[in-house]
Scaffold this motif. Structure first.
Motif, PDB file in Angstrom:
ATOM      1  N   ILE A 236      52.135  30.512  29.222  1.00  0.00           N
ATOM      2  CA  ILE A 236      51.517  29.249  28.797  1.00  0.00           C
ATOM      3  C   ILE A 236      50.263  29.524  27.981  1.00  0.00           C
ATOM      4  CG2 ILE A 236      50.378  27.161  29.651  1.00  0.00           C
ATOM      5  CD1 ILE A 236      52.329  27.145  31.966  1.00  0.00           C
ATOM      6  N   LEU A 240      49.325  28.228  24.161  1.00  0.00           N
ATOM      7  CA  LEU A 240      48.070  27.572  23.827  1.00  0.00           C
ATOM      8  C   LEU A 240      47.366  28.287  22.685  1.00  0.00           C
ATOM      9  CD1 LEU A 240      45.997  25.366  24.537  1.00  0.00           C
ATOM     10  CD2 LEU A 240      45.024  26.924  26.238  1.00  0.00           C
ATOM     11  N   TYR A 254      45.482  17.313  25.863  1.00  0.00           N
ATOM     12  CA  TYR A 254      45.875  17.910  27.149  1.00  0.00           C
ATOM     13  C   TYR A 254      47.194  17.330  27.637  1.00  0.00           C
ATOM     14  CZ  TYR A 254      45.835  18.869  32.156  1.00  0.00           C
ATOM     15  OH  TYR A 254      46.185  19.250  33.430  1.00  0.00           O
ATOM     16  N   VAL A 258      50.821  19.400  28.307  1.00  0.00           N
ATOM     17  CA  VAL A 258      51.398  19.663  29.628  1.00  0.00           C
ATOM     18  C   VAL A 258      52.618  18.781  29.912  1.00  0.00           C
ATOM     19  CG1 VAL A 258      49.188  20.404  30.537  1.00  0.00           C
ATOM     20  CG2 VAL A 258      49.862  18.011  30.793  1.00  0.00           C
ATOM     21  N   ASN A 270      53.541  22.794  34.897  1.00  0.00           N
ATOM     22  CA  ASN A 270      52.630  23.131  33.795  1.00  0.00           C
ATOM     23  C   ASN A 270      51.175  22.850  34.178  1.00  0.00           C
ATOM     24  OD1 ASN A 270      54.843  23.837  32.263  1.00  0.00           O
ATOM     25  ND2 ASN A 270      54.987  21.847  31.237  1.00  0.00           N
ATOM     26  N   ILE A 274      48.274  25.734  34.445  1.00  0.00           N
ATOM     27  CA  ILE A 274      47.072  25.627  33.602  1.00  0.00           C
ATOM     28  C   ILE A 274      45.801  25.639  34.453  1.00  0.00           C
ATOM     29  CG2 ILE A 274      45.826  24.014  32.086  1.00  0.00           C
ATOM     30  CD1 ILE A 274      48.486  23.323  30.812  1.00  0.00           C
ATOM     31  N   ALA A 283      40.691  29.088  29.564  1.00  0.00           N
ATOM     32  CA  ALA A 283      40.913  27.836  28.842  1.00  0.00           C
ATOM     33  C   ALA A 283      39.851  26.838  29.301  1.00  0.00           C
ATOM     34  CB  ALA A 283      42.316  27.281  29.087  1.00  0.00           C
ATOM     35  N   ILE A 295      42.439  20.354  25.325  1.00  0.00           N
ATOM     36  CA  ILE A 295      42.438  21.707  25.873  1.00  0.00           C
ATOM     37  C   ILE A 295      42.362  22.700  24.727  1.00  0.00           C
ATOM     38  CG2 ILE A 295      44.969  21.848  25.931  1.00  0.00           C
ATOM     39  CD1 ILE A 295      44.672  23.487  28.515  1.00  0.00           C
TER      40      ILE A 295
END
Length: 349
Positions: A236, A240, A254, A258, A270, A274, A283, A295
């Motif tokens: 993930i 990102l 965000y 997700v 997700n 995160i 992050a 994010i």
């Protein structure tokens, strides 16, 4: 009322409630148009009314000037002024006279309270010396035979031999208690039973195979789950970073990142994965101009430089109804985080 008494009252500053003098009372009566014709002449006589108010003011002035003398317990001046005020109150007919009486009553009440606090009732304080003297007299102490008793100190001193027994009987009458229980034919010989030997049961020893195999299985299961979580978090993070590198100036929403519109459970996973990125500082989540969460990735050097105490986390709750509302509000048609199989091919490319 004579002119000399009026001038003396003005010099002493004697005034009623609100600071009104007798001249102001006269002016008030003139403005009101004099007494009412429907009331009796004696109750509405201006001279008599002024005389009563003058006497009330003299009483108030007397109490204020002789305050220290009236606080003396041997002085009965406070009682005398109260009796005189009661006589004046019998002739009170108007509100101004009642106000002066109330003002006097407040002063007299304060004085009475202070005077009562200074009094000490007899017998309220405990005198240890006097109590000991009464106690010795009750126990039979004879002061005349004190010298002879002191010579025979080994036999109990100058007190009689039954002095303490007499005191015990007198003190026992002050405590009422139930008589002690006893048997008429003597007590039973109650001996405690012999302690029973406790037989310890032998615990079955676990087999060697269980000791050897079960921890290995649990350890492998924990390691496999931890490895899978770490791999998914890294995967993930790669998504990102790739979205951020495509256009660093464009913020990443965000919810769009997700939310998986095809699977609610994958959306929850997700969000869970995160949270590890936020905890480790890889992050960050911030609010854009519309107060919506966005994010962005954080370089590893910057994440390692910042301490964990400066990071802040929050709890996010989501259910299926809010999940559908977010999909409709943001018009999400495809997931930005694809499933594991497409991800592996994309990362290999």
């Amino acid at each position: 009322m004579s002119e000399s008494s009026r001038s003396a009252n003005q010099q002493n500053g004697v005034r009623g409630r609100g600071g009104d003098s007798e001249e102001e009372d006269d002016e008030e009566e003139m403005l009101l148009g004099g007494p009412s014709a429907t009331q009796e002449d004696d109750d509405e006589d201006p001279a008599q009314r002024r005389q009563i108010r003058h006497q009330y003011r003299e009483l108030i002035n007397c109490v204020q000037q002789n305050r220290e003398d009236m606080l003396n317990p041997s002085n009965n001046k406070l009682t005398e002024v109260l009796v005189e005020a009661n006589k004046l109150f019998a002739n009170v007919r108007q509100a101004r006279e009642a106000a002066l009486d109330a003002q006097f009553l407040v002063l007299a009440t304060d004085l009475g309270k202070e005077k009562a606090n200074q009094l000490h009732a007899d017998g309220s304080a405990f005198d240890p010396s006097a109590f000991a003297e009464h106690l010795l007299s009750f126990m039979g102490l004879n002061r005349l035979e004190e010298d002879d008793g002191m010579e025979d100190a080994a036999g109990g001193g100058y007190l009689p031999e039954d002095a303490w027994l007499r005191l015990a009987h007198r003190a026992g009458s002050c405590f009422r208690k139930a008589p002690t229980f006893h048997f008429m034919l003597g007590s039973f010989l109650a001996e405690p039973p012999p302690p029973r030997q406790r037989v310890e049961r032998q615990r079955k020893a676990p087999s060697k195979e269980v000791k050897r195999i079960m921890p290995t299985q649990l350890k492998k299961m924990e390691e496999s789950q931890q490895e899978a979580t770490e791999k998914e978090v890294e995967r993930i993070l790669g998504f990102l970073q790739s979205y951020h590198n495509e256009n660093p100036e464009l913020p990443i929403s965000y919810y769009e990142f997700v939310i998986d519109p095809q699977s609610f459970s994958r959306t929850v996973e997700n969000i869970f994965h995160i949270s590890f990125l936020i905890r480790d500082g890889l992050a960050k989540i911030y609010l854009d101009q519309n107060k919506l969460p966005c994010i962005a990735p954080v370089p590893r050097e910057e994440a390692e430089a910042t301490s964990s105490s400066s990071r802040q986390q929050c709890v996010i709750s989501i259910n299926q109804s809010s999940w559908r509302e977010i999909i409709e509000a943001f018009d999400i048609t495809a997931a930005m985080i694809s499933s594991s199989a497409p991800t592996e091919s994309a990362s290999s490319q």
